[in-house]
Design a protein around this motif. Structure first.
Motif, mmCIF file in Angstrom:
data_model
loop_
_atom_site.group_PDB
_atom_site.id
_atom_site.type_symbol
_atom_site.label_atom_id
_atom_site.label_comp_id
_atom_site.label_asym_id
_atom_site.label_seq_id
_atom_site.Cartn_x
_atom_site.Cartn_y
_atom_site.Cartn_z
ATOM 1 N N SER A 47 -3.042 0.746 -4.238
ATOM 2 C CA SER A 47 -2.970 1.868 -3.670
ATOM 3 C C SER A 47 -4.389 2.491 -3.912
ATOM 4 O O SER A 47 -5.020 1.621 -5.224
ATOM 5 N N ASP A 54 0.981 -0.972 -0.630
ATOM 6 C CA ASP A 54 -0.149 0.056 0.042
ATOM 7 C C ASP A 54 0.693 0.917 0.248
ATOM 8 O O ASP A 54 2.416 1.109 0.233
ATOM 9 N N ASN A 55 0.647 2.199 -0.393
ATOM 10 C CA ASN A 55 0.887 4.025 -0.300
ATOM 11 C C ASN A 55 0.631 4.281 0.589
ATOM 12 O O ASN A 55 1.805 4.808 1.343
#
Length: 344
Positions: free
Chosen positions: A199, A80-81
């Protein structure tokens, strides 16, 4: 972020990667086991349980002729970002971008003065903006990210990131990436992993800078998207962005996005919120090879932020409970990380 700083970040990544590859070779040649302690591929991690779990996992899946060995093509790691690789408070960076876009484009849209949620943005009424909910935020994104070509949009993003500063740290957002996670990305790649960003943020919002900042090329970025269509404009082929949702790469959408873009189930997943729950479940709750799941828990109010179950951005509630059940690794930022952001 200045060109020199980008160069320095890239230089640090190269040196860390080379160290992770060359030091074991040098140790083997020297025959001196004590030298194995001289270089740490994760120097910004304290020697606590999460670091040990990462190293043990990598050792298991990369040791040939072991029952847990995973061939390189199957070593897929997804990250994930927002909140996992860079800051997500006091609001998601892309939302801050959208709010600035409303202000920049307001003169061309006089109707926004009386139309929510644009009116709330222009008046600085965050309560009314919050009341607009997800539907209102999607509307902001649609109307501020569309009606231009992909190339035009990516230039707008790059220009904004180059000139905008985070309100708390007074630095470009691309400097507010987590040094321990940069090291982790490098460590995995040095051990034959292919790293992907998965993301809820916009795919075209991340692609202009992800390779320079994270070492993740644009084809390894998976994210939410709006509709685009091919057009010939003044004799030039273009992709034009439309104000319509194409795909939301969040929550249950993440496994769908992984399947569509990557085509392999990951063996490692890294997130920080309930939006990453299904991605970690998809990665780890399956038979076959050894699997690894990790959540970054924001516990450091002094160096960054402290939040989990009671926040609008990056809520970590259901996924935190699931971590205990599924034995995912949980990083306590305050206890497990020596530093948060890269040093200049």
């Amino acid at each position: 972020m200045g060109v020199f700083h980008h160069f320095e970040l890239g230089r640090r990544r190269v040196l860390l990667t080379l160290a992770a590859i060359l030091v074991p070779i040098a140790v083997a040649c020297s025959g001196d086991p004590s030298q194995a302690q001289t270089t740490d591929p994760l120097p910004s991690w304290n020697d606590t349980a999460p670091k040990k779990a990462i190293v043990a996992f990598v050792d298991r899946v990369t040791t040939e002729n072991s029952p847990d060995f995973v061939p390189e093509p199957e070593r897929i790691a997804v990250f994930d970002n927002d909140g996992t690789l860079w800051v997500e408070h006091p609001m998601y960076t892309q939302l801050a971008f959208a709010l600035d876009r409303v202000k920049d484009e307001a003169a061309a849209h006089p109707e926004w003065k009386d139309k929510q949620p644009f009116k709330a943005v222009l008046e600085g009424d965050m309560k009314a903006l919050a009341a607009a909910g997800e539907k209102g935020l999607v509307q902001l994104i649609m109307e501020t990210h569309a009606d231009m070509t992909n190339d035009e949009f990516q230039k707008v993003v790059s220009d904004w990131l180059a000139t905008t500063r985070d309100p708390k740290f007074k630095k470009p957002y691309t400097e507010l990436v987590y040094q321990p996670m940069l090291e982790l990305l490098d460590y995995l790649r040095a051990n034959g992993f292919k790293t992907f960003i998965v993301s809820g943020g916009g795919i075209e919002f991340m692609r202009p800078w992800a390779e320079q900042v994270y070492g993740v090329p644009p084809e390894q970025v998976v994210g939410s998207s709006i509709e685009t269509q091919f057009e010939m404009r003044d004799g030039e082929p273009t992709l034009f962005r439309l104000p319509q949702v194409n795909f939301i790469d969040d929550k249950a959408g993440k496994p769908v996005g992984i399947n569509a873009h990557i085509g392999r189930r990951p063996i490692a997943a890294f997130g920080n919120s309930d939006g990453d729950l299904q991605m970690l479940q998809w990665t780890t709750m399956t038979g076959g090879s050894v699997r690894f799941g990790l959540l970054v828990h924001h516990t450091d109010a002094e160096r960054e932020y402290a939040y989990d179950r009671d926040t609008e951005f990056g809520r970590l509630d259901e996924a935190l409970d699931a971590a205990a059940i599924n034995k995912w690794t949980v990083v306590d930022m305050k206890a497990d990380w020596k530093e948060i952001f890269p040093e200049k």
